[in-house]
Design a protein around this motif. Sequence first.
Motif, PDB file in Angstrom:
ATOM      1  N   SER A   1       0.835  -1.209   0.000  1.00 36.97           N
ATOM      2  CA  SER A   1       0.000   0.000   0.000  1.00 36.97           C
ATOM      3  C   SER A   1       0.866   1.254   0.000  1.00 36.97           C
ATOM      4  O   SER A   1       0.471   2.296  -0.531  1.00 36.97           O
ATOM      5  CB  SER A   1      -0.926   0.005   1.219  1.00 36.97           C
ATOM      6  N   LEU A   2       2.092   1.147   0.591  1.00 42.61           N
ATOM      7  CA  LEU A   2       2.981   2.305   0.650  1.00 42.61           C
ATOM      8  C   LEU A   2       3.506   2.667  -0.735  1.00 42.61           C
ATOM      9  O   LEU A   2       3.504   3.838  -1.132  1.00 42.61           O
ATOM     10  CB  LEU A   2       4.141   2.021   1.601  1.00 42.61           C
ATOM     11  N   HIS A   3       3.975   1.660  -1.480  1.00 38.21           N
ATOM     12  CA  HIS A   3       4.457   1.930  -2.837  1.00 38.21           C
ATOM     13  C   HIS A   3       3.307   2.413  -3.725  1.00 38.21           C
ATOM     14  O   HIS A   3       3.502   3.277  -4.586  1.00 38.21           O
ATOM     15  CB  HIS A   3       5.096   0.673  -3.435  1.00 38.21           C
ATOM     16  N   ALA A   4       2.124   1.852  -3.515  1.00 36.09           N
ATOM     17  CA  ALA A   4       0.962   2.290  -4.278  1.00 36.09           C
ATOM     18  C   ALA A   4       0.642   3.748  -3.962  1.00 36.09           C
ATOM     19  O   ALA A   4       0.361   4.552  -4.859  1.00 36.09           O
ATOM     20  CB  ALA A   4      -0.246   1.410  -3.953  1.00 36.09           C
ATOM     21  N   PHE A   5       0.715   4.097  -2.681  1.00 36.08           N
ATOM     22  CA  PHE A   5       0.417   5.461  -2.245  1.00 36.08           C
ATOM     23  C   PHE A   5       1.414   6.459  -2.837  1.00 36.08           C
ATOM     24  O   PHE A   5       1.033   7.509  -3.356  1.00 36.08           O
ATOM     25  CB  PHE A   5       0.437   5.517  -0.712  1.00 36.08           C
ATOM     26  N   LEU A   6       2.704   6.118  -2.766  1.00 37.12           N
ATOM     27  CA  LEU A   6       3.736   7.020  -3.280  1.00 37.12           C
ATOM     28  C   LEU A   6       3.676   7.154  -4.801  1.00 37.12           C
ATOM     29  O   LEU A   6       4.086   8.173  -5.360  1.00 37.12           O
ATOM     30  CB  LEU A   6       5.122   6.532  -2.851  1.00 37.12           C
TER      31      LEU A   6
ATOM     32  N   TYR B   1       3.461   7.245 -15.591  1.00 35.88           N
ATOM     33  CA  TYR B   1       4.853   7.663 -15.409  1.00 35.88           C
ATOM     34  C   TYR B   1       5.395   7.159 -14.068  1.00 35.88           C
ATOM     35  O   TYR B   1       6.524   6.652 -13.985  1.00 35.88           O
ATOM     36  CB  TYR B   1       4.950   9.191 -15.489  1.00 35.88           C
ATOM     37  N   GLY B   2       4.606   7.298 -13.029  1.00 35.40           N
ATOM     38  CA  GLY B   2       5.016   6.800 -11.712  1.00 35.40           C
ATOM     39  C   GLY B   2       5.140   5.289 -11.678  1.00 35.40           C
ATOM     40  O   GLY B   2       6.033   4.745 -11.002  1.00 35.40           O
ATOM     41  N   VAL B   3       4.263   4.601 -12.389  1.00 31.22           N
ATOM     42  CA  VAL B   3       4.291   3.135 -12.427  1.00 31.22           C
ATOM     43  C   VAL B   3       5.623   2.634 -12.973  1.00 31.22           C
ATOM     44  O   VAL B   3       6.255   1.723 -12.408  1.00 31.22           O
ATOM     45  CB  VAL B   3       3.120   2.600 -13.277  1.00 31.22           C
ATOM     46  N   HIS B   4       6.084   3.217 -14.076  1.00 36.08           N
ATOM     47  CA  HIS B   4       7.336   2.759 -14.691  1.00 36.08           C
ATOM     48  C   HIS B   4       8.537   3.024 -13.780  1.00 36.08           C
ATOM     49  O   HIS B   4       9.449   2.192 -13.686  1.00 36.08           O
ATOM     50  CB  HIS B   4       7.536   3.449 -16.043  1.00 36.08           C
ATOM     51  N   ILE B   5       8.534   4.174 -13.106  1.00 35.84           N
ATOM     52  CA  ILE B   5       9.649   4.483 -12.203  1.00 35.84           C
ATOM     53  C   ILE B   5       9.635   3.555 -10.987  1.00 35.84           C
ATOM     54  O   ILE B   5      10.674   3.005 -10.593  1.00 35.84           O
ATOM     55  CB  ILE B   5       9.592   5.961 -11.758  1.00 35.84           C
ATOM     56  N   THR B   6       8.458   3.352 -10.379  1.00 33.31           N
ATOM     57  CA  THR B   6       8.368   2.458  -9.218  1.00 33.31           C
ATOM     58  C   THR B   6       8.754   1.025  -9.594  1.00 33.31           C
ATOM     59  O   THR B   6       9.465   0.343  -8.850  1.00 33.31           O
ATOM     60  CB  THR B   6       6.939   2.473  -8.641  1.00 33.31           C
ATOM     61  N   LYS B   7       8.286   0.566 -10.760  1.00 29.71           N
ATOM     62  CA  LYS B   7       8.591  -0.804 -11.201  1.00 29.71           C
ATOM     63  C   LYS B   7      10.105  -0.974 -11.376  1.00 29.71           C
ATOM     64  O   LYS B   7      10.692  -1.964 -10.929  1.00 29.71           O
ATOM     65  CB  LYS B   7       7.872  -1.088 -12.519  1.00 29.71           C
TER      66      LYS B   7
ATOM     67  N   GLU C   1      20.346   4.701  -4.737  1.00 24.84           N
ATOM     68  CA  GLU C   1      20.949   4.349  -6.023  1.00 24.84           C
ATOM     69  C   GLU C   1      19.909   3.705  -6.944  1.00 24.84           C
ATOM     70  O   GLU C   1      19.889   3.956  -8.154  1.00 24.84           O
ATOM     71  CB  GLU C   1      22.123   3.392  -5.811  1.00 24.84           C
ATOM     72  N   ALA C   2      19.026   2.887  -6.366  1.00 25.55           N
ATOM     73  CA  ALA C   2      17.978   2.237  -7.155  1.00 25.55           C
ATOM     74  C   ALA C   2      17.035   3.273  -7.773  1.00 25.55           C
ATOM     75  O   ALA C   2      16.610   3.136  -8.925  1.00 25.55           O
ATOM     76  CB  ALA C   2      17.186   1.264  -6.284  1.00 25.55           C
ATOM     77  N   MET C   3      16.744   4.340  -7.006  1.00 21.18           N
ATOM     78  CA  MET C   3      15.876   5.383  -7.536  1.00 21.18           C
ATOM     79  C   MET C   3      16.580   6.156  -8.648  1.00 21.18           C
ATOM     80  O   MET C   3      15.975   6.483  -9.669  1.00 21.18           O
ATOM     81  CB  MET C   3      15.434   6.330  -6.412  1.00 21.18           C
ATOM     82  N   GLU C   4      17.872   6.442  -8.439  1.00 16.45           N
ATOM     83  CA  GLU C   4      18.624   7.135  -9.491  1.00 16.45           C
ATOM     84  C   GLU C   4      18.649   6.300 -10.767  1.00 16.45           C
ATOM     85  O   GLU C   4      18.454   6.820 -11.868  1.00 16.45           O
ATOM     86  CB  GLU C   4      20.055   7.410  -9.022  1.00 16.45           C
ATOM     87  N   LYS C   5      18.896   4.995 -10.624  1.00 20.59           N
ATOM     88  CA  LYS C   5      18.918   4.107 -11.786  1.00 20.59           C
ATOM     89  C   LYS C   5      17.535   4.010 -12.438  1.00 20.59           C
ATOM     90  O   LYS C   5      17.420   3.899 -13.656  1.00 20.59           O
ATOM     91  CB  LYS C   5      19.387   2.707 -11.366  1.00 20.59           C
ATOM     92  N   ALA C   6      16.483   4.046 -11.605  1.00 19.53           N
ATOM     93  CA  ALA C   6      15.120   3.972 -12.133  1.00 19.53           C
ATOM     94  C   ALA C   6      14.811   5.187 -13.002  1.00 19.53           C
ATOM     95  O   ALA C   6      14.265   5.062 -14.108  1.00 19.53           O
ATOM     96  CB  ALA C   6      14.118   3.879 -10.981  1.00 19.53           C
ATOM     97  N   ILE C   7      15.191   6.383 -12.517  1.00 25.05           N
ATOM     98  CA  ILE C   7      14.947   7.604 -13.294  1.00 25.05           C
ATOM     99  C   ILE C   7      15.837   7.620 -14.530  1.00 25.05           C
ATOM    100  O   ILE C   7      15.407   7.992 -15.622  1.00 25.05           O
ATOM    101  CB  ILE C   7      15.204   8.856 -12.432  1.00 25.05           C
TER     102      ILE C   7
END
Length: 730
Positions: free
Chosen positions: A598-603, A644-650, A664-670
């Motif tokens: 639910s947290l990842h869904a919320f963000l 857009y958020g779905v692809h970054i979170t995935k 680092e995972a977020m930087e790589k995701a973006i």
Amino acid sequence: MKSLDIAGILVKKPKTVLLVYTIIMFLIAFNAKNLYMESDLGKFLPEDEPTIKLLKYIGEEWNIGDTLIIYVESDDVLDLETLKDIDYVTNKINPYRHDRGELDGIVSETSITSLIKLKNSLPPPAGEGKYELPSSESKIMKYVARIGEARKTVLTDDYKASAVVFTLSSDADEKEILKRAEDAVASVDTKMYLVGTLPLRDSLREWNLRSMAIIFPLAIFFVSIVLFAFHRSFKGLIITFLPTAYSIFMTFGILGIVRPQLTMLSIAIVALLLGLGVDYSIHLMNRFLEERGDHIKKARKSIATTGKAVLLSTITTAIGFGSLMISSMAPLRDFGFGCSLGIVLCFFSTLIMVPPLIVVLDFREKVEVPAWKRLAKFATKNSSRIVFLGVAIAIFSIAVFPKVGTDVNYFSMAPKDNPVVLKTKEFSERFGSSGSLNLIMVEGDLKDPKVIKEIYNMEERMRSDFRIHNAGVTFVSIADIIKKINLEDLPDDSIRLQLIYSLMEDKIETAIDEDFSKTLISVNIPIGLSMEQQKEVVTAINSIIYNTSIPGGKVYPITGATPINVAINDLLFEQQTRSLFLSILLVFATLILIFRSSLHAFLTIIPVIFVLLLEPGILVSLGISLSVVTISIASIIVGTGVDYGVHITKRYLEGVEEGLGKEEAMEKAIEGTGLSLVEAALTTVAGLLAVYFVNVPALQEFMKVVISMIILSLLGAVFFMPALYRLKKI
């Protein structure tokens, strides 16, 4: 394992897959021939809405359908030759005056010539006793003077313009009547134009279908520019375009089977599907090219990863569009269904066609932008500032929410340069009416002089009400006609009243029903009134109606074009709130199921809610009101913006699973998805830009707001969402 087998088939037998899918597409698309265009604004109201039910009842009871108006321009309309031209055209369109539309489809006709002939039909010395135009111009001027204020509905004060108003029967052959009218107008020297609801709707119906054919190539052109700027390859254009084109053809083919009725909103379906569908192809193509190994491995990995993200995007977007299907407005339901269907087809076409096309075309190029890494670091390192700025802008937008207006303007949904629209506007400005029907039905014993007097008294109360008077509203009823014939006095006895009825000849048929128990009051409400003014007028009229007592009868609320506008306007906020709440709820539930958190869904959904909070600010800053077109935007953005958020979170979760640190995972995701997201957003914007060229104010406003919110959705996903992840230390 099933998805792996499918991936293997797609790249091992690419030509066979493409051939079979092409055959399926043609078989489905063939049914698009059944589509037709509906341009009636009344379709935006539910059938059980009181205004629509009453109007439908009146239409069936009185056999009343659309209106057709001949707009006449001349140096002197009262010139005998001009009057003869008007009379000739009138008789050609309405050859059977007394048939009440059974033979020629025309229930009634009102013109300056018919009013003059009616005066001339009175026995001498009042007239010549003949229902024809007098040969003496002095008599014509005398009759016009006697007609008094009633002439203003068909004749301007300078005598340079006139109107011939035809009311069609509910089952009239509209195309045949239009052809009759066009031929009649073309055969006279006097300048005459067809305006009113019938020619306007017919013109818009044809124009809307042509616009759909124009938008598709324009959207392709604009999107091609964006794609070529990114890939510098025609192969890339084919790979991204072809699946979406197939989807659009199949969408309208299926609509031709299940929901063949299109509306003006349907024009936007083409641009939306082209922009969004290309996005799916971009994501899958870029991921395929990013992977290493042979075609089978690349297909398996891209479908198993990005394919799932595209599936989630498809589900959330379909939910956003699908939430419109709970609307009580049929065109919004149809629009939601068409977009949801198209998005699902875009997913399947992307999955089935992109890998085979890459293999067949041997496409290998992958765009790299080194500067994007710095942008990814900026987004993750400046979280506090980004969140503060976003919240400040959102608060400002919420503060201007009370300034968001609502408007239902038929002309805003018409092309600016359409000849019929231009002449209808000109006619409206000169006569204060677009020719649309507004009616009040009265029940009672119309042979009773007391009933006639109460009808007249009710009208007088309406005329003296400052809200109605200041708006320029006029009324015409059987009581007014009787008073005019009876030398400006209402009869006190039934015998005198019956004598007046006998003098009215054919006019009695259109004013009163056969058993003299019902009559209609025509209400002319000027064009150009603001929505607040329209609502005030309708409220004032109905208030007087509710306080009127007809002996042995009743008066029904006003119905027609203006009350329909008011009723639609009252539904706008309610409709948007319902569909928006449902779309957010369903999208959030879907995100929880997919991410299992639910947290990842919320963000993931927070940036979209942030963008929705900016909608009031966008509407106010652009000077755009909430309308039957822009009402759908919020639900659309919920479905499209969350992509857009779905692809970054995935991609972020993939990085965490691979052992990367969370920052680092977020930087790589973006870094990994950001460029595809920018490309996807720009292609969506490019596709929507095509809508601007159809020259319809309402659609242009729709396009401006959607484009603004899509860009903000992209920025929210790339900057706002990573900032939230970092602040929460997830």
